[in-house]
Design an enzyme around this catalytic site. Sequence first.
Site, PDB file in Angstrom:
ATOM      1  N   GLU A 120       0.840  -1.204   0.000  1.00 13.19           N
ATOM      2  CA  GLU A 120       0.000   0.000   0.000  1.00 13.19           C
ATOM      3  C   GLU A 120       0.871   1.247   0.000  1.00 13.19           C
ATOM      4  OE1 GLU A 120       0.751   1.730   2.840  1.00 13.19           O
ATOM      5  OE2 GLU A 120       1.883  -0.110   3.345  1.00 13.19           O
TER       6      GLU A 120
ATOM      7  N   GLU B 106       4.501  -0.182   0.808  1.00 10.05           N
ATOM      8  CA  GLU B 106       4.536  -0.391  -0.653  1.00 10.05           C
ATOM      9  C   GLU B 106       4.498  -1.868  -1.038  1.00 10.05           C
ATOM     10  OE1 GLU B 106       7.947   1.213  -2.592  1.00 10.05           O
ATOM     11  OE2 GLU B 106       7.643   3.251  -1.880  1.00 10.05           O
TER      12      GLU B 106
END
Lengths: 302, 302
Positions: B135, B268
Amino acid sequence: MNLYDAKTKPRGSLGRLEEIGMRIVEIRGHVPARLRAVVVVAAGDHGVVEEGVSAYPQEVTAQMIANFRTGGAAVNVLARAAGAEVVIADRGVGTPTRNMTRGPAMTATELERELAAGAELVDELGDVDVVALGEMGIGNSTSAAALTAAVLGVEPQRVCGRGTGVDDDGLARKVDAVRRALAANAGVDALQAFGGFELAFLGGVARRCAERAVVVLLDGYIASAAVLAAGVRDGLIAAHRSAEPGHALVLDALGLEPLLDLGLRLGEGSGAALALPLLHASIAILNEMATFDEAGVTDAGR
Amino acid sequence: MNLYDAKTKPRGSLGRLEEIGMRIVEIRGHVPARLRAVVVVAAGDHGVVEEGVSAYPQEVTAQMIANFRTGGAAVNVLARAAGAEVVIADRGVGTPTRNMTRGPAMTATELERELAAGAELVDELGDVDVVALGEMGIGNSTSAAALTAAVLGVEPQRVCGRGTGVDDDGLARKVDAVRRALAANAGVDALQAFGGFELAFLGGVARRCAERAVVVLLDGYIASAAVLAAGVRDGLIAAHRSAEPGHALVLDALGLEPLLDLGLRLGEGSGAALALPLLHASIAILNEMATFDEAGVTDAGR
């Protein structure tokens, strides 16, 4: 200067990956375009097995050499997955060292031979960035225990574990064998006293790597004890924390914090091969990741 | 039955690698020939950033989306190194959720839209073995903190960390924002109340993976909190232990022990991408390593 600070991420947010990458750059003296890594698996037999210190018979060392050569052992699979070469060094399999409980495992000449052979192997590897140290040898966790006890001056109980799976009686025999080996070898060089040939060889590999600015990636307890006994302190990265109790003492003495803690207790260089992708990743970040300037991303850290 | 027991090594000597491999086989229902892994990076913006909870301005979310798309972010580099695909899901970047301190971050309809979109993405991926959840979203560690506090019923102080690097004042504002968000959203579904869109989307991804027997590889705190809030408990593997204090609480609640502990705090999907080689290695051992019978090696374990 931390080369990672220019990259599009908060400062330090890649944690130990940044530490490892900077260590590799510092040892090598430049940012390698791609890490060339070789796993050296040294194998040898140990006279001390006649003390009943191992769960496996001595013949397994030779059987495993054959398994390494046909590519079927764990280290072959794991090195292949990590894009690393494997070099097998047969250091007298079938010709064990002497039983260290009765005196030095090898002569001073044999020690010199192994150290020189290890150095020669590194020279033959040519341009290499990382050499991972693996070992195989029924009885060699007893060697590692004696090396550790001798170099660090600790009690045999603290450095003896179950190795490949010895039972309570076997563990007691192992502690007793290390105690008698220490008594029988006062004043003798540790690698000569406690061997084995494969561990002296790995000591020679590590020394030459230090001279040639090649990163040494330690596997578990046994390879780490060999490097400790060989007196190498620079250019090391610890791959994993072994389940063997003596390993933590060796790592502390070397000032190393391992990358992985997965309960491994196989040796062969298997833990080192598993850690190699982290080393590759640390260098790939330096070579491939965008900087704040390149990507047009706002840097709150400036 | 532990499939690793037939391999030429002492039983259990590959430690957690065996545990992970057996979990993958159990989830998938077979031994995959080769793991196909996809890293899904979902990005969204958060109304709560107006409370001053992040070290970075909101515009960075959009800048990072562009960076992901050109392949220059950490997750791109790490996924490439691990042989995994990256899918970027833009969940309303530039169109933030509402400020959760004043009521639900999204409507019930928006929540359903995100859950459905996540499920749809998994269906579009086709035959995949592992989906890693990543994310990006300025402010989303505040979302994760609120989700964790709400689902586990713990105090905001215990679940708020520095995220991408907020200072002491920012951290105090973050704790206060979470406290007010909890008060403003009593009785509202956690994902709807605290968002963001990207976290609801990841919840939808995880639910569909569970239905389709696909392994979900959790990244750090934020992705783990989204999966916790989505109620998914099966088929999970935790990649790494985040430096964020709330992550340990989420992992405990999910009954997971992460594979890596490298002090990462980037998100991420970077930690998941770093753990992927361990998953690949665990399956390669099953497919490529010789058995005792094949190699003619004496098995002391029988």
